[in-house]
Structures are given as structure tokens and as C-alpha cells.
Design a protein around this motif. Structure first.
Motif, short mmCIF file in Angstrom:
data_model
loop_
_atom_site.label_atom_id
_atom_site.label_comp_id
_atom_site.label_asym_id
_atom_site.label_seq_id
_atom_site.Cartn_x
_atom_site.Cartn_y
_atom_site.Cartn_z
N THR A 238 0.83 -1.21 0.00
CA THR A 238 0.00 0.00 0.00
C THR A 238 0.86 1.26 0.00
N LEU A 239 2.05 1.18 0.55
CA LEU A 239 2.94 2.35 0.58
C LEU A 239 3.50 2.67 -0.79
N LEU A 240 3.45 1.70 -1.70
CA LEU A 240 4.01 1.89 -3.04
C LEU A 240 2.95 2.24 -4.07
N MET A 241 1.67 2.23 -3.66
CA MET A 241 0.57 2.49 -4.60
C MET A 241 0.22 3.96 -4.63
N ARG A 242 -0.12 4.46 -5.82
CA ARG A 242 -0.42 5.88 -6.00
C ARG A 242 -1.91 6.14 -6.17
N THR A 243 -2.69 5.12 -6.48
CA THR A 243 -4.13 5.30 -6.68
C THR A 243 -4.88 4.64 -5.53
N MET A 244 -6.05 5.23 -5.19
CA MET A 244 -6.75 4.85 -3.97
C MET A 244 -7.46 3.50 -4.07
N LEU B 94 -11.54 -3.78 8.49
CA LEU B 94 -12.07 -4.34 7.24
C LEU B 94 -13.30 -3.59 6.73
N PRO B 95 -14.38 -3.44 7.53
CA PRO B 95 -15.55 -2.71 7.02
C PRO B 95 -15.28 -1.23 6.76
N ILE B 96 -14.34 -0.64 7.53
CA ILE B 96 -14.01 0.78 7.29
C ILE B 96 -13.37 0.94 5.91
N ASN B 97 -12.44 0.07 5.59
CA ASN B 97 -11.80 0.12 4.26
C ASN B 97 -12.79 -0.23 3.16
N ALA B 98 -13.70 -1.17 3.45
CA ALA B 98 -14.72 -1.53 2.46
C ALA B 98 -15.63 -0.35 2.17
N LEU B 99 -16.00 0.40 3.22
CA LEU B 99 -16.84 1.59 3.04
C LEU B 99 -16.13 2.64 2.21
N ARG B 100 -14.87 2.90 2.52
CA ARG B 100 -14.10 3.89 1.75
C ARG B 100 -13.92 3.45 0.30
N LEU B 101 -13.73 2.16 0.08
CA LEU B 101 -13.60 1.65 -1.28
C LEU B 101 -14.89 1.85 -2.05
N ARG B 102 -16.02 1.57 -1.40
CA ARG B 102 -17.33 1.77 -2.05
C ARG B 102 -17.54 3.24 -2.40
N MET C 179 -15.23 5.46 -3.00
CA MET C 179 -14.33 5.82 -4.08
C MET C 179 -14.85 5.31 -5.42
N LEU C 180 -15.39 4.08 -5.44
CA LEU C 180 -15.93 3.53 -6.68
C LEU C 180 -17.14 4.34 -7.15
N LYS C 181 -17.95 4.83 -6.20
CA LYS C 181 -19.09 5.66 -6.55
C LYS C 181 -18.63 6.98 -7.16
N LEU C 182 -17.56 7.56 -6.61
CA LEU C 182 -17.03 8.80 -7.16
C LEU C 182 -16.49 8.61 -8.57
N VAL C 183 -15.82 7.48 -8.79
CA VAL C 183 -15.32 7.18 -10.13
C VAL C 183 -16.47 7.04 -11.12
#
Length: 268
Positions: free
Chosen positions: A73-79, A113-121, A123-127
Motif C-alpha cells: 500500500t505504501l508503493l501504490m499511488r491510486t486509492m 475491514l468494514p471501514i476500508n470496504a466503506l471507503r472503497l465503495r 471511491m468507486l461511486k465517485l469514479v
């Protein structure tokens, strides 16, 4: 053996001998199960390998894989991939906590886990919204509650070229004329948005009311707040202004072409 390699080897041997003479280092070597009086690189390597193999357990394997994903994760540039890798790492660490009966570790990563899942959801909605904005599917009806109503009569001037620009307009009724390029603007159009982007916030044209109408206005300060709070609107606004600039360029090219044609006909 080349002399260069021999010199390096001798230097390393001297460093190792000096290190073993240090009491603190000697204690560390003893704790590692090594004899300070007989330390070789092979002995250190074999002991480290032995410690590594001895400590490999099913639970530690999960911890090692989880740590690998966290480093990734430290090497990744996209969320989006960052969130996915973080979720996978949390899952492995949660299993590690369960296998080692470490309740704190298990609960911590299980909660992440659910916190990251929420943030991922989110972000996908914004995309997805950004893609809709590029296709022109976004409506700015939701922007109206942030705007104030204003009425104009025929002959009124909304703003003039090079005036200070502090607000954007959304036409509701009536007709308006951009005098410099002789373009009429009807209901449902934005006006004055280019002044938001100019370096000195100056108007790029003069707009006059040619038919009684009503507009909604929003200040640039409020617009800036919404721009940063809602990426969907920010992306849409950039698309809108780009389209306006491209339309202006196309209009100028057509005017130049018609003037050149007229000049050629006069010469002929």
C-alpha cells in the motif's frame, strides 16, 4: 582470488573481530546462541536461518503475507488498489490474531475491514459519477438550493468585459446576449463560469438581457467550497468550461474562415 576481493574480505574480518570485542555485541551474540570467540559469517547465517525456520508457524505465515500487503500500500499511488490491498492485509492480520488468540489484534483488523470496504465503495461511486459527468449525464439541479434568485429586464447589463467577476449565473427564463461574439443564451445555461478560472477573476465578455428573465446566482467563494467538497461537480465543472472554450475556438475559426473567403472573393 583478486587482490580487491581479498582486501574487502580482510576489512570485513577486522570489522567482525572488532564487533565481537564489544561487550554489548557479545551479549547479543550469546543471546542468539553464537560463540563470541568463534564468530564466522557462515555461523551467523546458519543461526539466523535456524531462528527463521524455528519461528515459522501457520499463524506467522498469515502475518508475513499481511505485512507484505501493507508494504504494498505504501508503493501504490491510486486509492482503489490501495484500499483493496489494505483490506487483504487486514484480513490476513485478523486471521493471525485469531490463530494466536490475540484478541486485540483480531478485533483491531476485523474493525478495519468494514471501514476500508466503506471507503472503497465511496471511491468507486465517485469514479462512476465522474464517468457520468464526462458523458454529460450530470444535472446541476441540486446546485439550485445554494443559489439566490435575481430578475433582469430587457436592456439590463448583467456584467461587462473586464469587470471584476465574483459570481456565476444559471439562466431560468428569458434571453441574454453575449455582445462580443453575438451569441444568445436561453434558459438552463450557465454564464460567468469562465471568470472563476481567469487568473485575475475578470469577465471575459459582456452579457446583456434582451428578453425579461430570471437567473440564479452563486458566489465564487461558495462555488469553490462545493468544488472541493464534491468531486463530481468539480469534474463536471472542468468538462463544462473545456467545452465552452472549445466552442469559442470553433466559433473563432469559422469567423476567420468566412473573413478569408470574403477577402478572397473581393480580390477575385
Amino acid at each position: 582470488m583478486p587482490s580487491g576481493s581479498a582486501d574487502i574480505s580482510s576489512i570485513l574480518d577486522r570489522i567482525l573481530d572488532a564487533a565481537t570485542d564489544n561487550l554489548r555485541i557479545a551479549k547479543i551474540l550469546v543471546q542468539m546462541g553464537l560463540d563470541p570467540n568463534n564468530v564466522t559469517y557462515d555461523a551467523i547465517f546458519n543461526r539466523l536461518l535456524e531462528i527463521f525456520i524455528h519461528n515459522i508457524t501457520f499463524a506467522n505465515l498469515f502475518a508475513a503475507v499481511g505485512a507484505g500487503f501493507f508494504v504494498a500500500t505504501l508503493l501504490m499511488r491510486t486509492m482503489v488498489p490501495l484500499r483493496v490491498a489494505n483490506m487483504v492485509g487486514c484480513a490476513f492480520f485478523a486471521v493471525f490474531g485469531a490463530l494466536t488468540a490475540n484478541v486485540a489484534t483480531f478485533l483491531l483488523y476485523l474493525l478495519l475491514l468494514p471501514i476500508n470496504a466503506l471507503r472503497l465503495r465511496q471511491m468507486l461511486k465517485l469514479v462512476k459519477k465522474a464517468r457520468h459527468a464526462t458523458e454529460g449525464d450530470m444535472s446541476i439541479e441540486w446546485l439550485k438550493p445554494f443559489m439566490t434568485e435575481r430578475k433582469y429586464r430587457r436592456g439590463d447589463t448583467l456584467f461587462k468585459l473586464r469587470d471584476p467577476a465574483k459570481e456565476m449565473f444559471l439562466t431560468v427564463t428569458g434571453k441574454f446576449l453575449v455582445k462580443e461574439i453575438n451569441v444568445e443564451i436561453g434558459p438552463g445555461a450557465l454564464m460567468g463560469e469562465l471568470g472563476f478560472l481567469t487568473p485575475d477573476n475578470r469577465r471575459t465578455g459582456t452579457v446583456e438581457c434582451i428578453e425579461d428573465g430570471q437567473v440564479l446566482t452563486i458566489t465564487y467563494d461558495r462555488l469553490l467550497e462545493i468544488y472541493f467538497q464534491d468531486p463530481q461537480f468539480g469534474y463536471y465543472f472542468l468538462v463544462l468550461t473545456s467545452q465552452r472554450l472549445l466552442q469559442n475556438i470553433d466559433r473563432l475559426q469559422k469567423q476567420l474562415a468566412s473573413e478569408r473567403a470574403a477577402t478572397t472573393n473581393r480580390i477575385a
